[in-house]
Design a protein around this motif. Sequence first.
Motif, PDB file in Angstrom:
ATOM      1  N   ASP A   1       3.394   5.463 -15.435  1.00 33.34           N
ATOM      2  CA  ASP A   1       2.048   4.995 -15.130  1.00 33.34           C
ATOM      3  C   ASP A   1       1.123   5.137 -16.327  1.00 33.34           C
ATOM      4  O   ASP A   1       1.196   6.118 -17.081  1.00 33.34           O
ATOM      5  CB  ASP A   1       1.467   5.784 -13.957  1.00 33.34           C
TER       6      ASP A   1
ATOM      7  N   GLY B   1      -1.832  -1.149  -9.971  1.00 33.05           N
ATOM      8  CA  GLY B   1      -2.292  -0.405  -8.802  1.00 33.05           C
ATOM      9  C   GLY B   1      -3.767  -0.084  -8.842  1.00 33.05           C
ATOM     10  O   GLY B   1      -4.376   0.034  -9.919  1.00 33.05           O
TER      11      GLY B   1
ATOM     12  N   LYS C   1       0.830  -1.204   0.000  1.00 32.10           N
ATOM     13  CA  LYS C   1       0.000   0.000   0.000  1.00 32.10           C
ATOM     14  C   LYS C   1       0.864   1.254   0.000  1.00 32.10           C
ATOM     15  O   LYS C   1       1.923   1.298   0.619  1.00 32.10           O
ATOM     16  CB  LYS C   1      -0.943   0.019   1.205  1.00 32.10           C
ATOM     17  N   SER C   2       0.423   2.242  -0.735  1.00 30.27           N
ATOM     18  CA  SER C   2       0.967   3.596  -0.660  1.00 30.27           C
ATOM     19  C   SER C   2      -0.046   4.380   0.151  1.00 30.27           C
ATOM     20  O   SER C   2      -1.119   4.722  -0.342  1.00 30.27           O
ATOM     21  CB  SER C   2       1.121   4.197  -2.060  1.00 30.27           C
TER      22      SER C   2
ATOM     23  N   GLU D   1       4.068  -2.672 -12.476  1.00 28.47           N
ATOM     24  CA  GLU D   1       3.128  -2.368 -11.388  1.00 28.47           C
ATOM     25  C   GLU D   1       1.690  -2.518 -11.865  1.00 28.47           C
ATOM     26  O   GLU D   1       1.365  -2.229 -13.019  1.00 28.47           O
ATOM     27  CB  GLU D   1       3.332  -0.926 -10.905  1.00 28.47           C
TER      28      GLU D   1
ATOM     29  N   GLU E   1      -3.346   4.057  -2.395  1.00 27.72           N
ATOM     30  CA  GLU E   1      -3.502   2.983  -3.382  1.00 27.72           C
ATOM     31  C   GLU E   1      -2.952   1.691  -2.804  1.00 27.72           C
ATOM     32  O   GLU E   1      -2.171   1.696  -1.850  1.00 27.72           O
ATOM     33  CB  GLU E   1      -2.766   3.305  -4.688  1.00 27.72           C
TER      34      GLU E   1
ATOM     35  N   CYS F   1      -7.849   2.172 -11.822  1.00 28.44           N
ATOM     36  CA  CYS F   1      -6.673   1.312 -11.692  1.00 28.44           C
ATOM     37  C   CYS F   1      -5.626   1.792 -12.684  1.00 28.44           C
ATOM     38  O   CYS F   1      -5.910   2.565 -13.602  1.00 28.44           O
ATOM     39  CB  CYS F   1      -7.011  -0.161 -11.886  1.00 28.44           C
TER      40      CYS F   1
ATOM     41  N   TYR G   1      -1.074  -1.893  -4.380  1.00 32.84           N
ATOM     42  CA  TYR G   1      -0.413  -2.255  -5.635  1.00 32.84           C
ATOM     43  C   TYR G   1       0.319  -3.593  -5.523  1.00 32.84           C
ATOM     44  O   TYR G   1       0.618  -4.078  -4.431  1.00 32.84           O
ATOM     45  CB  TYR G   1       0.550  -1.158  -6.087  1.00 32.84           C
TER      46      TYR G   1
ATOM     47  N   LYS H   1      -5.015   7.733  -7.511  1.00 33.40           N
ATOM     48  CA  LYS H   1      -5.374   7.336  -6.146  1.00 33.40           C
ATOM     49  C   LYS H   1      -6.889   7.302  -5.937  1.00 33.40           C
ATOM     50  O   LYS H   1      -7.360   7.001  -4.838  1.00 33.40           O
ATOM     51  CB  LYS H   1      -4.741   8.296  -5.125  1.00 33.40           C
TER      52      LYS H   1
END
Length: 396
Positions: free
Chosen positions: A353, A302, A219-220, A300, A238, A324, A240, A319
């Motif tokens: 991203d 997320g 998690k972030s 990644e 988020e 996603c 991930y 976020k």
Amino acid sequence: MLLPDYLHEDVMLNPETRKFPEFSVVKLMNTVFEPTQGCKVCILTDFDEPQKWMKGFAFLENEEFSVQRKAYEEFYEAFKNGAMEELGMTGGEMYAYYCTHGSNLDLRDEVFDVEGNQLSLDKDIYSNYDIVLCISTWSATAPLTAKCKEFGFRGATMHGMNDVILSSGLAVDYNEVSADAEKIRLAMTKADSIEIDFTLEDGRVLTAWLGLGQQEAQKSHGLCKGKTPDVANLPAGEIYYVPEDANGEFPMKYEDGTLGVLTVKDRNIIKSTLIEGDQATIDAHNERLKDDPMTGTLGELGFGTQVLPVSGQDIQDEKVLGTCHLATGRDDHLGGDIVPEMFKKHENSTHDDILFAPHKTPNFDISEVRMKRGDQEEVIIQHFRPSAYIMNALTK
């Protein structure tokens, strides 16, 4: 358990209606970096000509540098006008380094102070400060995560900062953000795989499958408490994974608006095919994939966990609960195995991203996201909205 106001359906349908407290640098620092007492803090920002624009805060005379101005007004000035004293901190200096022009590329060591003196990030900044705030044009989360482990500081990266982010994503209570992220993390951790269905305007459905190997979801969540070296990416919110495998297809909207279909095999994007727009954009991507295949490796997957308004910056917009994102390139800062040395050229070793959200990709819909975990199969997202399974997890 009653849902908080921001998780009520009417607010989730219109995140712009969510009420946020006024932004406070003291609250943000106290929450994210507890304890702050006795810590020495500095601010980093970026320019193509850092010595020229940092000297005497010359950048304040140029409207082009809106992110840097926010760093000065909301953090540097606030620190000098009483916030540092209230937090029990020292320092508060602001420095500028060379702009990388790529997400999460390593930074040059040269850095400049307000008097125009050239210093070293390693010798003068990372070694001498307890907390480093990087408010920049391009994300520096990956290089600072590596440096914090080497030098022992804590920090936060806040690239692309604007007024919407300040008044929403940075004004929230990060203890609440962390708690919500943990609830969703527990609901999705140790998944075997995730499948994402994308429905295009012509009705075609593309499916991307990502193998996760029952790994612990991460998690972030914005908290960097204690004294353990770490770097928070703010706004946070988020969960991930680092994909172990991936196959299938997913759509891509390029910066010029061109739409393509990306074909994925064995975790790597192997080609892009035009849906609409400029064929030259597709050709350029395919040439890049051919020249340096690592640029197409998925690093990644997320999922957003916050209810936030659209800011126009992916750092916040990825976020948002119900969205996603995938990312290509380096993922060492996420615990992955893709490091800068694996790329043909240094400038290719970015972490980029690819956000799927209604405002960003109105040309296609995430019709469904499914999670498989042992014998359990759950819908996670439908039409950019969190499923009943996710909403139930948030009530626990």
